[in-house]
Design an enzyme around this catalytic site. Structure first.
Site, mmCIF file in Angstrom:
data_model
loop_
_atom_site.group_PDB
_atom_site.id
_atom_site.type_symbol
_atom_site.label_atom_id
_atom_site.label_comp_id
_atom_site.label_asym_id
_atom_site.label_seq_id
_atom_site.Cartn_x
_atom_site.Cartn_y
_atom_site.Cartn_z
ATOM 1 N N GLU A 103 -16.208 2.324 -18.729
ATOM 2 C CA GLU A 103 -15.646 1.223 -19.092
ATOM 3 C C GLU A 103 -16.396 0.413 -20.050
ATOM 4 O OE1 GLU A 103 -16.331 2.296 -16.324
ATOM 5 O OE2 GLU A 103 -14.821 2.123 -14.560
ATOM 6 N N GLY A 130 -29.185 -1.215 -10.698
ATOM 7 C CA GLY A 130 -28.218 -2.088 -11.632
ATOM 8 C C GLY A 130 -27.767 -3.423 -10.972
ATOM 9 N N ARG A 131 -27.790 -3.321 -9.627
ATOM 10 C CA ARG A 131 -27.313 -4.847 -8.898
ATOM 11 C C ARG A 131 -28.221 -5.652 -8.905
ATOM 12 N NH1 ARG A 131 -26.285 0.107 -6.053
ATOM 13 N NH2 ARG A 131 -27.257 0.478 -4.310
ATOM 14 N N GLU A 133 -22.349 -2.334 -1.960
ATOM 15 C CA GLU A 133 -22.915 -0.959 -2.766
ATOM 16 C C GLU A 133 -24.280 -0.641 -2.162
ATOM 17 O OE1 GLU A 133 -23.971 -0.706 -7.319
ATOM 18 O OE2 GLU A 133 -21.834 0.009 -7.141
ATOM 19 N N LYS A 157 -27.127 -0.068 -17.928
ATOM 20 C CA LYS A 157 -28.746 0.591 -17.817
ATOM 21 C C LYS A 157 -28.434 1.915 -18.191
ATOM 22 C CE LYS A 157 -31.383 2.121 -13.970
ATOM 23 N NZ LYS A 157 -31.525 2.136 -12.288
ATOM 24 N N HIS A 172 -7.647 -24.034 3.177
ATOM 25 C CA HIS A 172 -6.518 -24.294 2.954
ATOM 26 C C HIS A 172 -5.670 -22.421 2.627
ATOM 27 C CE1 HIS A 172 -6.296 -28.318 2.873
ATOM 28 N NE2 HIS A 172 -7.491 -28.357 2.352
HETATM 29 O O1 F6P Z 1 -20.530 2.849 -10.721
HETATM 30 C C1 F6P Z 1 -21.396 1.863 -10.155
HETATM 31 C C2 F6P Z 1 -22.620 1.366 -11.107
HETATM 32 O O2 F6P Z 1 -23.433 2.507 -11.305
HETATM 33 C C3 F6P Z 1 -23.350 0.375 -10.630
HETATM 34 O O3 F6P Z 1 -24.268 0.686 -9.629
HETATM 35 C C4 F6P Z 1 -23.988 -0.139 -11.772
HETATM 36 O O4 F6P Z 1 -24.273 -1.617 -11.878
HETATM 37 C C5 F6P Z 1 -22.757 -0.269 -12.863
HETATM 38 O O5 F6P Z 1 -22.185 1.016 -12.192
HETATM 39 C C6 F6P Z 1 -23.030 -0.220 -14.265
HETATM 40 O O6 F6P Z 1 -23.767 0.928 -14.618
HETATM 41 P P1 F6P Z 1 -24.183 0.667 -16.020
HETATM 42 O O7 F6P Z 1 -25.198 -0.432 -15.962
HETATM 43 O O8 F6P Z 1 -25.247 1.934 -16.169
HETATM 44 O O9 F6P Z 1 -23.374 0.724 -17.056
#
Ligand code: F6P
Length: 546
Positions: free
Chosen positions: A210, A266-267, A352, A204, A383
């Site tokens: 990452e 995002g979620r 979240e 987003k 299990h």
């Molecule tokens: O760190 C949390 C967050 O902001 C989430 O809410 C979001 O889904 C995720 O990181 C990824 O963010 P982006 O889509 O901006 O890379």
């Protein structure tokens, strides 16, 4: 919390004390119509909540609590684009992404439905072009593998949905890279051919550490493996983002950039172009069915009276256990192999969203909010951790999810799976009392003193609450509905707890610190500016890494 809500809260506390002396086994015996009374049918979904520690008075009080929380108005505020994400001053309009009605949705007097349709169609055309080989790689070969690079909401939803709907997949394979641990990307791409691989950079913000690290790694891999020039990136990279300028800066060509809007959290973004990997995997018709399943739940949520409203009842039961029975966790257990990633997806959605402790007035709350959500598929869970649920000291409410039709042709094995689901909900509810255990042991060859020693260990208290969500078949429409039920459940709880379910400030601190520490690690000098534990750990790492 206003006094009328506190009054109901107190009545519910008293009802809890009263209910402590009751047992579901007896309640079911005295109430033959209980299943009928406490279950709701919605299209192909049956929601049975009769195995809960509730009676009519409790349900009525919980509904009153929702009414006193102005739930009806809050639902309308969300659907009509009010800025209910008040800390970020944003609307919450993921429902507009699946609004298949002819009613347009407006945000700040602007009709957003046209933009939604345009962007969706652009993404779906792209998906079809990849599926049918119209879109080709830089050497003219068809795309065979799509790698979605994203994290959190830009990963969990698409990954979960593709796994859940793998039965509906076409020829193009999808892979998901999310972790910044370098083995994640290297393991996923090592067998791929750059000439037939398309990377979707899903973010987003297009700034997430990452994702951008992995995206750069993917670009480097592509360039070095293919001997291609930078123009070829246009054939192998697409971006799904709200930050169009950053996508361009990364080198992605304009026609491969698919946009969405800051009113999509995002979620809650799998319904937007973030779901492109899903559309490529299952095709546009199935993707539309997924949207439709969610849309039908939106209509149900918006229009059904609270008592017949599945997400509202789910939410109120969660509040009942969390706030009145001190159940700090709840489990979601699908008896459906393809839903293996469902609980992991719900963890972000629920935790979240509602893992907050400051209310809408800026005050610290003095009641429990979001419960810890966890779980994995049955029968595997039986299990591993079911022992604790049956005989441990904690109350852990469970949502069971189960499909009537199996997607394999092996009906007899499917019956084994389903009989385990029925058995677990019954066992958790009924338990096994002293007399039943004794009668069973007396049939064995054990002596009386052995029976006495063993007996207490074999008792099951029962009285453990469960919901059962039974659906006809795990198809795109049903999956869309299941996800939307949980989305709205989380929303309702946020309203009752008076928190903002749509921000996530709690993830910031760690991100901030990690940036500073990374700079220190790069300097490769002994650090002294943290506490002794953090200094010690960093220095141990520095002196032991190769
Ligand atoms: O760190 C949390 C967050 O902001 C989430 O809410 C979001 O889904 C995720 O990181 C990824 O963010 P982006 O889509 O901006 O890379």
């Amino acid at each position: 919390m206003k006094s009328s809500k506190i009054e109901i809260w107190e009545k519910l506390s008293n009802k809890k004390k009263e209910f402590e002396n009751k047992h579901l086994r007896n309640i079911f015996q005295n109430e033959p119509e209980r299943f009928k009374k406490y279950s709701i049918n919605f299209n192909d979904i049956l929601f049975d909540y009769s195995k809960n520690l509730i009676d009519d008075e409790i349900i009525n009080l919980l509904i009153e609590l929702a009414e006193k929380s102005d739930l009806k108005d809050s639902i309308e505020a969300m659907f009509s684009g009010k800025k209910i994400n008040f800390t970020e001053k944003r609307a919450v309009l993921h429902t507009a992404l699946r609004n298949l009605s002819s009613n347009n949705v407006y945000f700040e007097n602007y009709n957003i439905s046209n933009d939604v349709k345009l962007e969706l169609n652009k993404a779906l055309n792209f998906a079809e072009n990849i599926r049918n080989g119209v879109f080709k790689g830089f050497t003219g070969k068809n795309i065979t593998d799509v790698v979605n690079i994203g994290i959190g909401g830009s990963h969990l939803g698409p990954d979960m949905v593709c796994t859940a709907l793998s039965h509906y997949s076409g020829d193009v394979k999808v892979h998901f890279v999310s972790n910044v641990d370098p083995v994640d990307i290297s393991d996923k791409i090592k067998f791929l051919n750059p000439e037939t691989t398309l990377f979707l950079i899903a973010s987003k913000t297009f700034t997430t550490q990452e994702t951008m690290t992995n995206a750069n790694k993917a670009k480097q891999w592509f360039m070095s493996k293919s001997n291609a020039d930078t123009n070829s990136i246009a054939y192998h990279f697409a971006a799904l983002s709200t930050n169009i300028s950053a996508c361009k800066e990364f080198g992605i060509s304009e026609e491969n950039i698919f946009g969405f809007w800051d009113w999509v959290g995002g979620r809650y973004s799998l319904w937007s172009v973030i779901g492109l990997s899903i559309a490529i995997y299952i095709g546009t018709e199935n993707f539309k069915k997924l949207l439709n399943g969610a849309f039908l739940v939106d209509e149900h949520f918006r229009n059904q009276p609270f008592k017949q409203n599945i997400p509202i009842i789910m939410a109120l039961l969660g509040v009942w256990y969390n706030n009145f029975w001190n159940a700090n966790t709840y489990a979601v257990i699908p008896y459906d192999q393809y839903l293996i990633k469902f609980s992991e997806f719900l963890q972000q959605l629920d935790m979240e969203s509602n893992g907050k402790s400051i209310d809408k007035r800026g005050n610290k709350v003095n009641y429990s909010t979001g419960a810890v959500l966890w779980g994995t598929i049955g029968t595997n869970s039986q299990h591993s951790f079911f022992q604790l649920i049956h005989q441990g000291m904690q109350l852990i409410p469970i949502d069971f999810l189960v499909g009537i039709e199996n997607l394999s042709k092996n009906q007899s094995q499917h019956d084994i799976l389903i009989s385990n689901f029925f058995a677990q909900t019954e066992a958790l509810m009924k338990g096994k009392n002293r007399d039943e255990v004794r009668a069973e042991l007396e049939k064995s060859a054990l002596k009386e003193d052995e029976i006495k020693d063993l007996l207490p260990h074999k008792i099951f208290d029962g009285n453990k609450p469960t919901n059962s969500i039974m659906y006809k078949k795990l198809n795109p429409e049903t999956l869309g509905s299941l996800i939307a039920l949980y989305e709205h459940k989380v929303f309702v709880q946020g309203i009752i707890w008076e928190i903002n379910s749509f921000d996530q400030w709690g993830v910031e601190l760690g991100k901030q610190l990690a940036k500073g520490i990374l700079a220190e690690i790069k300097e490769n000098k002994t650090v002294t500016n943290h506490d002794s534990s953090t200094n010690g750990l960093i220095n141990h790492y520095l002196s032991n890494r190769k």
